[in-house]
Design an enzyme around this catalytic site. Structure first.
Site, short mmCIF file in Angstrom:
data_model
loop_
_atom_site.label_atom_id
_atom_site.label_comp_id
_atom_site.label_asym_id
_atom_site.label_seq_id
_atom_site.Cartn_x
_atom_site.Cartn_y
_atom_site.Cartn_z
N ASP A 225 -2.14 -2.26 9.71
CA ASP A 225 -2.17 -2.38 8.24
C ASP A 225 -2.71 -3.73 7.76
O ASP A 225 -3.00 -3.88 6.57
CB ASP A 225 -0.75 -2.19 7.67
CG ASP A 225 -0.29 -0.74 7.74
OD1 ASP A 225 -1.14 0.15 7.94
OD2 ASP A 225 0.92 -0.50 7.59
N LYS B 84 0.84 -1.21 0.00
CA LYS B 84 0.00 0.00 0.00
C LYS B 84 0.87 1.25 0.00
O LYS B 84 2.04 1.24 0.37
CB LYS B 84 -0.96 0.01 1.19
CG LYS B 84 -0.30 -0.14 2.57
CD LYS B 84 0.22 1.15 3.15
CE LYS B 84 0.95 0.94 4.47
NZ LYS B 84 1.67 2.14 4.95
N GLY C 86 9.87 -1.05 4.19
CA GLY C 86 9.88 0.07 3.24
C GLY C 86 8.72 1.02 3.36
O GLY C 86 8.56 1.91 2.52
N MET D 192 5.51 0.23 3.09
CA MET D 192 4.43 -0.17 2.20
C MET D 192 3.61 -1.35 2.73
O MET D 192 2.79 -1.91 2.01
CB MET D 192 4.98 -0.51 0.81
CG MET D 192 5.51 0.70 0.04
SD MET D 192 5.88 0.26 -1.67
CE MET D 192 4.25 -0.18 -2.29
N GLY D 193 3.84 -1.72 3.98
CA GLY D 193 3.02 -2.76 4.59
C GLY D 193 3.26 -4.15 4.05
O GLY D 193 2.33 -4.97 4.05
N GLY D 194 4.48 -4.47 3.65
CA GLY D 194 4.76 -5.80 3.11
C GLY D 194 4.54 -6.91 4.12
O GLY D 194 3.93 -7.94 3.81
N GLY D 195 5.01 -6.71 5.35
CA GLY D 195 4.81 -7.71 6.39
C GLY D 195 3.33 -7.88 6.72
O GLY D 195 2.86 -8.99 6.98
#
Length: 323
Positions: free
Chosen positions: A157, A23, A118, A120-123
């Site tokens: 998130d 995101k 980063g 962007m809410g990867g986890g």
């Protein structure tokens, strides 16, 4: 009820693969620290077409294991991804197992595409994908809303990664209201080869406000013009409205981000913004063609860049479950 679920499991899938999006915080306004140590926020979340992928495979025993690999063109420091019980996807699977009578041992294989640490809410996308995959694997039968309620305890998130699309997030981001935004907006992402700690960025924001005498809004709000521009898919109207209270502390921790923002402006981006707590930078483009051109110009300047669009769908089973 339990015997029915067990029967579903015996005849059910052995493996389920789920994709969930990263995101961008198109707008992020942050209030003062709350009594629980968190900050109240008002944010506009936009899911973009850069997906994490989690494959959940049933295994003997009752534990949860995890492996990680990377794909795509972005710099992905995979060594920073934990492979133990602190991994957010592992936590998600264990949490779901506690309320799923048909749960079994499971191995989670995560394909990373969203920048690690980063902003962007990867986890969080990994956790959302693990919830949906394990629900299908175990025949738990939870609705999307029920999974979202479970997701809240994993992080603000995670519910949005389940929902996808565009949404306004209040509270600590967990109070989501979907927003109409059907016309795609086009962006170019420039990641860093390092991560930033979200708690550290928030702490520095508090320090900056203290030393500058800046008063944080007690109840942050969203500018309605942002939602109007996104609803219309009007990138030029949206460009001057991009805002991130965490950008200043991120720039103080990683001054090189200022050079990236300047390079994007020179390359013709309508606007640039640090995504969330950073350090990924997102540049807004006029159109798909403009995004490709901007991507090429930034790569020619020696940066890693990739064009994406949003809104993108939330966590979704990516293929028919494998038997």
């Amino acid at each position: 009820m339990e015997s029915g679920r067990a029967g579903q499991l015996r005849g059910g899938p052995r493996r389920v693969r789920v994709r969930a999006p990263g995101k961008i915080n198109v707008s992020l306004r942050v209030g003062p620290p709350r009594e629980d140590g968190y900050h109240g926020i008002a944010s506009v979340f936009l899911a973009v077409s850069l997906y994490e992928e989690v494959t959940a495979t049933r295994v003997d025993g009752d534990g949860v294991t995890v492996s990680v690999n990377g794909q795509g063109t972005l710099n992905l420091p995979l060594g920073a991804v934990p492979l133990d019980a602190t991994n957010l996807a592992v936590r998600a699977a264990r949490l779901l197992a506690e309320v799923s009578p048909g749960s079994t041992g499971v191995h989670l294989d995560i394909t990373k595409r969203v920048p690690v640490s980063g902003g962007m809410g990867g986890g969080s996308a990994d956790a959302a994908a693990a919830l949906l995959a394990c629900d299908a694997l175990w025949g738990s039968g939870f609705s999307r809303d029920e999974l979202a309620k479970i997701a809240v305890s994993l992080g603000a998130d995670v519910p949005f990664a389940l929902l996808g699309g565009t949404a306004v997030g209040l509270g600590v981001g967990e109070q989501l209201t979907p927003a109409i935004s059907k016309t795609p907006l086009h962006w170019v992402l420039v990641p860093a080869d390092y991560g930033l700690s979200t708690p550290q960025v928030y702490r520095l924001l508090d320090e900056i406000r203290l030393r500058t005498g800046t008063q944080a809004p007690l109840q942050p709000e969203i500018d309605p013009a942002i939602l109007g521009a996104m609803r219309a898919g009007d990138a030029p109207a949206l460009a001057p409205l991009l805002h991130n209270d965490l950008q200043e502390p991120a720039l103080e921790l990683a001054p090189g981000l200022g050079d990236i923002l300047e390079a994007g402006t020179k390359a013709g981006a309508l606007a640039g913004i640090v995504s969330g707590s950073g350090p990924t930078v997102a540049f807004l483009a006029r159109s798909p063609r403009h995004a490709v051109e901007l991507e090429s110009r930034l790569e020619a300047a020696g940066m890693t860049a990739t064009a994406v669009h949003g809104p993108a769908h939330g966590a979704r089973i990516a293929s028919d479950p494998a038997g």
